[in-house]
Design a protein around this motif. Structure first.
Motif, PDB file in Angstrom:
ATOM      1  N   LEU A  69      22.000  56.137  25.164  1.00 17.22           N
ATOM      2  CA  LEU A  69      21.390  57.460  25.355  1.00 17.22           C
ATOM      3  C   LEU A  69      21.447  57.843  26.833  1.00 17.22           C
ATOM      4  N   TRP A 121      25.461  50.412  28.190  1.00 21.47           N
ATOM      5  CA  TRP A 121      26.278  51.081  27.166  1.00 21.47           C
ATOM      6  C   TRP A 121      27.387  51.941  27.746  1.00 21.47           C
ATOM      7  N   ALA A 140      22.288  61.739  33.523  1.00 25.68           N
ATOM      8  CA  ALA A 140      23.135  62.091  32.368  1.00 25.68           C
ATOM      9  C   ALA A 140      24.333  61.139  32.253  1.00 25.68           C
ATOM     10  N   GLY A 152      12.779  50.014  37.662  1.00 26.53           N
ATOM     11  CA  GLY A 152      14.035  50.238  36.945  1.00 26.53           C
ATOM     12  C   GLY A 152      15.138  49.314  37.420  1.00 26.53           C
ATOM     13  N   SER A 169      13.539  55.239  36.482  1.00 25.10           N
ATOM     14  CA  SER A 169      13.187  54.871  35.099  1.00 25.10           C
ATOM     15  C   SER A 169      14.103  55.507  34.055  1.00 25.10           C
TER      16      SER A 169
HETATM   17  P1  FAD Z   1      18.727  52.955  32.782  1.00 21.12           P
HETATM   18  O1  FAD Z   1      19.972  52.195  32.801  1.00 21.12           O
HETATM   19  O2  FAD Z   1      18.228  53.412  31.451  1.00 21.12           O
HETATM   20  O3  FAD Z   1      17.613  52.055  33.457  1.00 21.12           O
HETATM   21  C1  FAD Z   1      16.252  52.417  33.431  1.00 21.12           C
HETATM   22  C2  FAD Z   1      15.438  51.236  33.882  1.00 21.12           C
HETATM   23  O4  FAD Z   1      14.063  51.623  34.008  1.00 21.12           O
HETATM   24  C3  FAD Z   1      15.458  50.065  32.900  1.00 21.12           C
HETATM   25  O5  FAD Z   1      15.473  48.840  33.591  1.00 21.12           O
HETATM   26  C4  FAD Z   1      14.125  50.224  32.171  1.00 21.12           C
HETATM   27  O6  FAD Z   1      13.636  49.014  31.619  1.00 21.12           O
HETATM   28  C5  FAD Z   1      13.254  50.698  33.311  1.00 21.12           C
HETATM   29  N1  FAD Z   1      12.024  51.369  32.889  1.00 21.12           N
HETATM   30  C6  FAD Z   1      11.892  52.650  32.470  1.00 21.12           C
HETATM   31  N2  FAD Z   1      10.609  52.922  32.191  1.00 21.12           N
HETATM   32  C7  FAD Z   1       9.914  51.783  32.440  1.00 21.12           C
HETATM   33  C8  FAD Z   1       8.537  51.431  32.347  1.00 21.12           C
HETATM   34  N3  FAD Z   1       7.626  52.302  31.956  1.00 21.12           N
HETATM   35  N4  FAD Z   1       8.174  50.166  32.686  1.00 21.12           N
HETATM   36  C9  FAD Z   1       9.086  49.265  33.102  1.00 21.12           C
HETATM   37  N5  FAD Z   1      10.406  49.553  33.197  1.00 21.12           N
HETATM   38  C10 FAD Z   1      10.800  50.787  32.885  1.00 21.12           C
HETATM   39  N6  FAD Z   1      28.199  57.058  33.733  1.00 21.12           N
HETATM   40  C11 FAD Z   1      29.272  57.044  34.572  1.00 21.12           C
HETATM   41  O7  FAD Z   1      29.116  57.160  35.790  1.00 21.12           O
HETATM   42  N7  FAD Z   1      30.537  56.914  34.065  1.00 21.12           N
HETATM   43  C12 FAD Z   1      30.783  56.779  32.738  1.00 21.12           C
HETATM   44  O8  FAD Z   1      31.933  56.640  32.320  1.00 21.12           O
HETATM   45  C13 FAD Z   1      29.671  56.783  31.844  1.00 21.12           C
HETATM   46  N8  FAD Z   1      29.869  56.641  30.524  1.00 21.12           N
HETATM   47  C14 FAD Z   1      28.789  56.603  29.685  1.00 21.12           C
HETATM   48  C15 FAD Z   1      29.008  56.397  28.326  1.00 21.12           C
HETATM   49  C16 FAD Z   1      27.935  56.288  27.457  1.00 21.12           C
HETATM   50  C17 FAD Z   1      28.186  56.056  25.982  1.00 21.12           C
HETATM   51  C18 FAD Z   1      26.620  56.386  27.962  1.00 21.12           C
HETATM   52  C19 FAD Z   1      25.440  56.230  27.039  1.00 21.12           C
HETATM   53  C20 FAD Z   1      26.398  56.606  29.313  1.00 21.12           C
HETATM   54  C21 FAD Z   1      27.473  56.739  30.188  1.00 21.12           C
HETATM   55  N9  FAD Z   1      27.296  56.967  31.558  1.00 21.12           N
HETATM   56  C22 FAD Z   1      28.368  56.936  32.400  1.00 21.12           C
HETATM   57  C23 FAD Z   1      25.980  57.317  32.094  1.00 21.12           C
HETATM   58  C24 FAD Z   1      25.257  56.142  32.734  1.00 21.12           C
HETATM   59  O9  FAD Z   1      25.275  55.046  31.852  1.00 21.12           O
HETATM   60  C25 FAD Z   1      23.806  56.549  33.044  1.00 21.12           C
HETATM   61  O10 FAD Z   1      23.775  57.734  33.832  1.00 21.12           O
HETATM   62  C26 FAD Z   1      23.113  55.431  33.822  1.00 21.12           C
HETATM   63  O11 FAD Z   1      23.283  54.204  33.172  1.00 21.12           O
HETATM   64  C27 FAD Z   1      21.619  55.709  34.012  1.00 21.12           C
HETATM   65  O12 FAD Z   1      21.104  54.589  34.692  1.00 21.12           O
HETATM   66  P2  FAD Z   1      19.581  54.479  35.094  1.00 21.12           P
HETATM   67  O13 FAD Z   1      19.479  53.274  35.952  1.00 21.12           O
HETATM   68  O14 FAD Z   1      19.110  55.778  35.663  1.00 21.12           O
HETATM   69  O15 FAD Z   1      18.806  54.272  33.705  1.00 21.12           O
END
Ligand code: FAD
Length: 363
Positions: free
Chosen positions: A305, A46, A332, A8, A195
């Motif tokens: 999302l 996003w 979230a 990720g 992920s």
């Molecule tokens: P992601 O960013 O989705 O990253 C997941 C990673 O895993 C990606 O690189 C993907 O390619 C990889 N991956 C998954 N499965 C596989 C697989 N099988 N094989 C290879 N790669 C894989 N948060 C705040 O703190 N403040 C805010 O103001 C805020 N505002 C938001 C507004 C909106 C409109 C949205 C949508 C979200 C907001 N968030 C905010 C929430 C925040 O964006 C998310 O909680 C955060 O981005 C999640 O990050 P993540 O790294 O867990 O997931």
């Protein structure tokens, strides 16, 4: 040197990779999406993103521990893409009368929130500063993160500490074990699962309690003059929310939004966009100098999302098919504002595993 693969490259994976690499681990990040990509399966680009503490006191560790680092970056590292802004949190009369139960970010709107001791310059707003229909509100110093700058910056910091990057799509978490770029292809000692939303589809994890909380936004060129207002609910329905934040370094101003649980719809809804813009100019008329929606200068519409998990974020270790995995997913709407606290816990769990592994190999 311990050999770690992080699955990720969102804010969760990159922050874990950075903290692990800084401690001297050999880290490889493997991901389908990387900073620079915009894809409905990749949440991080996003986000707004800003810091509006959302947890209840009992779950506040992640946000408490992240704030000092985010504040430091805003103050001392301009190239990271954060700037200081004033958060203004408004609690509607109708939501307070209903016991503040049905609202989305319940911790944020508490009448006496835990974060009043943590966030700088916290103050309750006097009655004279409250708009009609608002029971009460507070202000505090916060930051807004330009995610289009911050994610590449974070990736660059990782590279500086020797993190290697690989593009791949994994069907099963156990495939990560063989994907290290370090140590001549030696299997990873530990895999970190960051992920995000796709944890619900990843073999070996298949967490069905992870679902999207769809967020639609409008990005505009108008300026919000240092204040990030947000309101505990809105008259347009339970899935719609109201917030405004201006990103650092000319990143535009984000108008939000929605919080639609279970919706995978990737396309912006034009009716929804109109409501988002109308609410933004109503609550924040300075955006257009009183010219209403027509005064907004749109850069683009967007949908992301949020990775919502029933029961909250999952940060724990698990042995899957002979490999130790540390999970860090399900953040979230608070993935940025909790990123350093969560990554710090991941480092602790990795250390526990490596300690255990060393003990076992001594026997
Ligand atoms: P992601 O960013 O989705 O990253 C997941 C990673 O895993 C990606 O690189 C993907 O390619 C990889 N991956 C998954 N499965 C596989 C697989 N099988 N094989 C290879 N790669 C894989 N948060 C705040 O703190 N403040 C805010 O103001 C805020 N505002 C938001 C507004 C909106 C409109 C949205 C949508 C979200 C907001 N968030 C905010 C929430 C925040 O964006 C998310 O909680 C955060 O981005 C999640 O990050 P993540 O790294 O867990 O997931």
């Amino acid at each position: 040197m311990p050999n770690i693969v992080v699955l990720g490259a969102g804010v969760s994976g990159l922050t874990c990779a950075l903290l692990l690499a800084r401690k001297g681990n050999a880290v490889t990040v493997v991901a389908k999406h990387m900073p620079g990509d915009y894809d409905i399966e990749y949440t991080s680009p996003w986000a707004g993103a800003n810091v509006l503490p959302m947890s209840l006191d009992k779950d506040s560790r992640w946000e408490r521990r992240s704030w000092p680092e985010l504040r430091r970056l805003a103050a001392e590292v301009p190239e990271a893409g954060l700037h200081v802004q004033t958060a203004r949190v408004l609690r509607r009369q109708v939501d307070v009368s209903a016991g503040l139960k049905a609202i989305i970010a319940d911790g944020l709107y508490q009448l006496s929130p835990w974060y009043k001791e943590v966030m700088d310059n916290f103050r309750e707003l006097p009655a004279a500063e409250l708009p009609p229909g608002i029971h009460s509100g507070c202000e505090f110093t916060s930051v807004c993160i330009n995610t289009a700058v911050y994610l590449p910056w974070l990736q660059g910091q990782c590279a500086r500490y020797g993190v290697r990057f690989r593009r791949a799509v994994l069907k099963h978490i156990s495939e990560a074990t063989a994907m290290s770029h370090h140590a001549g292809g030696k299997p990873a000692d530990v895999v970190v699962n960051a992920s995000g939303l796709l944890a619900c589809r990843l073999g070996g994890v298949m967490d069905r309690t992870v679902t999207p909380a769809r967020g639609q936004i409008v990005l505009v060129r108008n300026e919000a003059e240092g204040v990030m207002p947000t309101t505990s609910g809105c008259a347009d329905g339970d899935e719609e929310i109201v917030y405004v934040m201006q990103r650092a370094l000319g990143g535009g101003t984000v108008l939000g939004g929605t919080y639609m649980k279970g919706s995978w719809e990737p396309n912006p809804d034009p009716n929804m966009a109109m409501r988002i813009m109308r609410r933004a100019v109503e609550t924040h008329p300075e955006l257009t100098g009183g010219k209403g929606v027509e005064g907004l200068d749109i850069i683009r519409h967007g949908v992301g999302l949020r990775p919502l998990r029933e029961g909250g974020v999952r940060i724990e270790k698990e042995e899957i098919e002979g490999t130790w995995v540390v999970h860090n997913y399900g953040h979230a709407g608070w993935g940025y504002q909790g990123s350093y606290g969560c990554a710090e816990r991941v480092v602790e769990l990795v250390d526990e595993i490596l300690g255990t592994t060393k003990q076992a190999s001594k026997l």
